[in-house]
Design an enzyme around this catalytic site. Structure first.
Site, PDB file in Angstrom:
ATOM      1  N   ASN A  36       0.414  -5.752   4.496  1.00  0.00           N
ATOM      2  CA  ASN A  36       0.782  -4.939   5.674  1.00  0.00           C
ATOM      3  C   ASN A  36       2.398  -5.067   5.502  1.00  0.00           C
ATOM      4  O   ASN A  36       2.935  -6.100   5.608  1.00  0.00           O
ATOM      5  CB  ASN A  36       0.352  -5.190   6.869  1.00  0.00           C
ATOM      6  CG  ASN A  36      -1.374  -4.970   7.157  1.00  0.00           C
ATOM      7  OD1 ASN A  36      -1.886  -4.107   6.394  1.00  0.00           O
ATOM      8  ND2 ASN A  36      -2.015  -5.913   7.702  1.00  0.00           N
TER       9      ASN A  36
ATOM     10  N   CYS B  67       8.556 -19.556  11.421  1.00  0.00           N
ATOM     11  CA  CYS B  67       7.989 -18.767  10.574  1.00  0.00           C
ATOM     12  C   CYS B  67       6.532 -19.819  10.563  1.00  0.00           C
ATOM     13  O   CYS B  67       6.490 -20.657  10.156  1.00  0.00           O
ATOM     14  CB  CYS B  67       8.375 -18.438   9.185  1.00  0.00           C
ATOM     15  SG  CYS B  67       7.015 -17.759   8.007  1.00  0.00           S
TER      16      CYS B  67
ATOM     17  N   ASP C  43      -7.998 -16.850   6.189  1.00  0.00           N
ATOM     18  CA  ASP C  43      -7.574 -16.350   7.439  1.00  0.00           C
ATOM     19  C   ASP C  43      -8.189 -16.734   8.507  1.00  0.00           C
ATOM     20  O   ASP C  43      -9.416 -16.959   8.618  1.00  0.00           O
ATOM     21  CB  ASP C  43      -7.565 -14.764   7.344  1.00  0.00           C
ATOM     22  CG  ASP C  43      -6.771 -13.949   8.347  1.00  0.00           C
ATOM     23  OD1 ASP C  43      -5.708 -13.355   7.679  1.00  0.00           O
ATOM     24  OD2 ASP C  43      -7.119 -14.143   9.491  1.00  0.00           O
TER      25      ASP C  43
ATOM     26  N   HIS D 247      -3.507 -10.059   1.715  1.00  0.00           N
ATOM     27  CA  HIS D 247      -4.840 -10.282   2.064  1.00  0.00           C
ATOM     28  C   HIS D 247      -5.954 -10.077   1.141  1.00  0.00           C
ATOM     29  O   HIS D 247      -5.663  -9.026   0.356  1.00  0.00           O
ATOM     30  CB  HIS D 247      -5.445  -9.479   3.247  1.00  0.00           C
ATOM     31  CG  HIS D 247      -4.550  -9.532   4.546  1.00  0.00           C
ATOM     32  ND1 HIS D 247      -5.174 -10.276   5.828  1.00  0.00           N
ATOM     33  CD2 HIS D 247      -3.437  -8.935   4.860  1.00  0.00           C
ATOM     34  CE1 HIS D 247      -4.059  -9.953   6.856  1.00  0.00           C
ATOM     35  NE2 HIS D 247      -3.025  -9.134   6.056  1.00  0.00           N
TER      36      HIS D 247
ATOM     37  N   HIS E 139      10.112 -18.192   1.440  1.00  0.00           N
ATOM     38  CA  HIS E 139      10.103 -16.974   2.616  1.00  0.00           C
ATOM     39  C   HIS E 139      10.591 -15.850   2.103  1.00  0.00           C
ATOM     40  O   HIS E 139      11.828 -15.747   1.840  1.00  0.00           O
ATOM     41  CB  HIS E 139      10.654 -17.630   3.757  1.00  0.00           C
ATOM     42  CG  HIS E 139      10.719 -16.761   5.041  1.00  0.00           C
ATOM     43  ND1 HIS E 139       9.580 -16.779   5.707  1.00  0.00           N
ATOM     44  CD2 HIS E 139      11.312 -15.690   5.451  1.00  0.00           C
ATOM     45  CE1 HIS E 139       9.573 -15.807   6.614  1.00  0.00           C
ATOM     46  NE2 HIS E 139      10.771 -15.238   6.323  1.00  0.00           N
TER      47      HIS E 139
ATOM     48  N   HIS F  19       6.001 -13.213   6.974  1.00  0.00           N
ATOM     49  CA  HIS F  19       6.196 -13.909   5.759  1.00  0.00           C
ATOM     50  C   HIS F  19       5.157 -13.047   4.678  1.00  0.00           C
ATOM     51  O   HIS F  19       4.031 -13.030   4.804  1.00  0.00           O
ATOM     52  CB  HIS F  19       5.848 -15.362   5.928  1.00  0.00           C
ATOM     53  CG  HIS F  19       5.910 -16.363   4.640  1.00  0.00           C
ATOM     54  ND1 HIS F  19       6.743 -17.506   4.761  1.00  0.00           N
ATOM     55  CD2 HIS F  19       5.494 -16.287   3.514  1.00  0.00           C
ATOM     56  CE1 HIS F  19       6.473 -18.140   3.417  1.00  0.00           C
ATOM     57  NE2 HIS F  19       5.808 -17.261   2.720  1.00  0.00           N
TER      58      HIS F  19
ATOM     59  N   CYS G 126       5.567 -20.601   6.956  1.00  0.00           N
ATOM     60  CA  CYS G 126       6.363 -21.539   6.430  1.00  0.00           C
ATOM     61  C   CYS G 126       5.948 -23.014   7.106  1.00  0.00           C
ATOM     62  O   CYS G 126       5.932 -24.104   6.186  1.00  0.00           O
ATOM     63  CB  CYS G 126       7.859 -21.620   6.775  1.00  0.00           C
ATOM     64  SG  CYS G 126       8.632 -20.316   5.948  1.00  0.00           S
TER      65      CYS G 126
ATOM     66  N   HIS H 233       2.580 -11.801   2.558  1.00  0.00           N
ATOM     67  CA  HIS H 233       1.302 -12.212   2.324  1.00  0.00           C
ATOM     68  C   HIS H 233       0.441 -10.880   1.895  1.00  0.00           C
ATOM     69  O   HIS H 233       0.443  -9.988   2.367  1.00  0.00           O
ATOM     70  CB  HIS H 233       0.444 -13.092   3.667  1.00  0.00           C
ATOM     71  CG  HIS H 233       0.809 -12.167   4.778  1.00  0.00           C
ATOM     72  ND1 HIS H 233       1.707 -12.001   5.378  1.00  0.00           N
ATOM     73  CD2 HIS H 233      -0.347 -11.445   5.287  1.00  0.00           C
ATOM     74  CE1 HIS H 233       1.633 -11.408   6.435  1.00  0.00           C
ATOM     75  NE2 HIS H 233       0.122 -10.771   6.629  1.00  0.00           N
TER      76      HIS H 233
HETATM   77  P1  AMP Z   1      -0.648  -9.368   9.009  1.00  0.00           P
HETATM   78  O1  AMP Z   1      -1.160  -8.605  10.448  1.00  0.00           O
HETATM   79  O2  AMP Z   1      -0.915  -8.425   7.832  1.00  0.00           O
HETATM   80  O3  AMP Z   1       0.710  -9.681   9.224  1.00  0.00           O
HETATM   81  O4  AMP Z   1      -1.615 -10.589   8.826  1.00  0.00           O
HETATM   82  C1  AMP Z   1      -1.210 -11.833   9.316  1.00  0.00           C
HETATM   83  C2  AMP Z   1      -2.880 -12.624   9.467  1.00  0.00           C
HETATM   84  O5  AMP Z   1      -2.351 -14.052   9.520  1.00  0.00           O
HETATM   85  C3  AMP Z   1      -3.752 -12.198  10.452  1.00  0.00           C
HETATM   86  O6  AMP Z   1      -4.828 -11.986   9.447  1.00  0.00           O
HETATM   87  C4  AMP Z   1      -3.855 -13.451  11.109  1.00  0.00           C
HETATM   88  O7  AMP Z   1      -5.343 -13.620  11.307  1.00  0.00           O
HETATM   89  C5  AMP Z   1      -3.461 -14.681  10.207  1.00  0.00           C
HETATM   90  N1  AMP Z   1      -2.931 -15.769  10.835  1.00  0.00           N
HETATM   91  C6  AMP Z   1      -2.191 -15.791  11.800  1.00  0.00           C
HETATM   92  N2  AMP Z   1      -2.023 -17.380  11.967  1.00  0.00           N
HETATM   93  C7  AMP Z   1      -2.727 -17.949  11.151  1.00  0.00           C
HETATM   94  C8  AMP Z   1      -3.010 -19.263  10.726  1.00  0.00           C
HETATM   95  N3  AMP Z   1      -2.559 -20.527  11.524  1.00  0.00           N
HETATM   96  N4  AMP Z   1      -4.025 -19.316   9.940  1.00  0.00           N
HETATM   97  C9  AMP Z   1      -4.420 -18.646   9.033  1.00  0.00           C
HETATM   98  N5  AMP Z   1      -4.240 -17.240   9.202  1.00  0.00           N
HETATM   99  C10 AMP Z   1      -3.454 -16.897  10.228  1.00  0.00           C
END
Ligand code: AMP
Length: 112
Positions: free
Chosen positions: A85, A3, A29, A100, A45, A96, A6, A98
């Site tokens: 989402n 993950c 992000d 936004h 997690h 995981h 994680c 989250h």
């Molecule tokens: P979701 O599509 O709602 O699952 O959001 C996942 C978010 O994680 C997306 O907006 C990606 O741009 C962001 N993301 C993926 N990898 C990373 C990372 N290493 N650091 C910061 N954001 C990330």
């Protein structure tokens, strides 16, 4: 467990940290959709909102309770949007939990 969030919590992958406490981490992000785009995540997690129940709802509450501090720290004095989402139709890409936090400009009213 493979993950990416994680790994960010463990410090194995770098992140641009905005807020941290015992239970919660917030970081910018990597692909921002607004002038301010921060992800707020639990250190535990949980796959998504769809996996919340009475046994782990306290974790989600702690994440949401950190959002005002994240917003203040990010200068979001005029308001912001909180999005999570879930699954394929929700376009979730990282499994995981989250939230936004988006802001820093007038966001569009409509949802696509
Ligand atoms: P979701 O599509 O709602 O699952 O959001 C996942 C978010 O994680 C997306 O907006 C990606 O741009 C962001 N993301 C993926 N990898 C990373 C990372 N290493 N650091 C910061 N954001 C990330």
């Amino acid at each position: 467990m493979d993950c990416i969030f994680c790994k960010i919590i463990a410090g194995e992958i770098p992140s641009s940290k905005v807020y941290e406490d015992e239970h919660v981490l917030a970081f910018k992000d990597i692909n921002p959709q607004a002038p301010v785009h921060v992800l707020v995540i639990p250190k535990t997690h949980i796959e998504s909102v769809d996996k919340l129940d009475a046994t782990n709802a306290d974790i989600a509450a702690k994440v949401l309770a950190a959002v005002p501090a994240v917003a203040r720290q990010s200068g979001l004095t005029e308001g912001y949007r909180v999005i999570t989402n879930v699954g394929k139709h929700g376009c979730q890409s990282v499994f995981h939990l989250h939230f936004h936090v988006l802001g820093g400009k007038q966001l569009p009213a409509e949802m696509s």
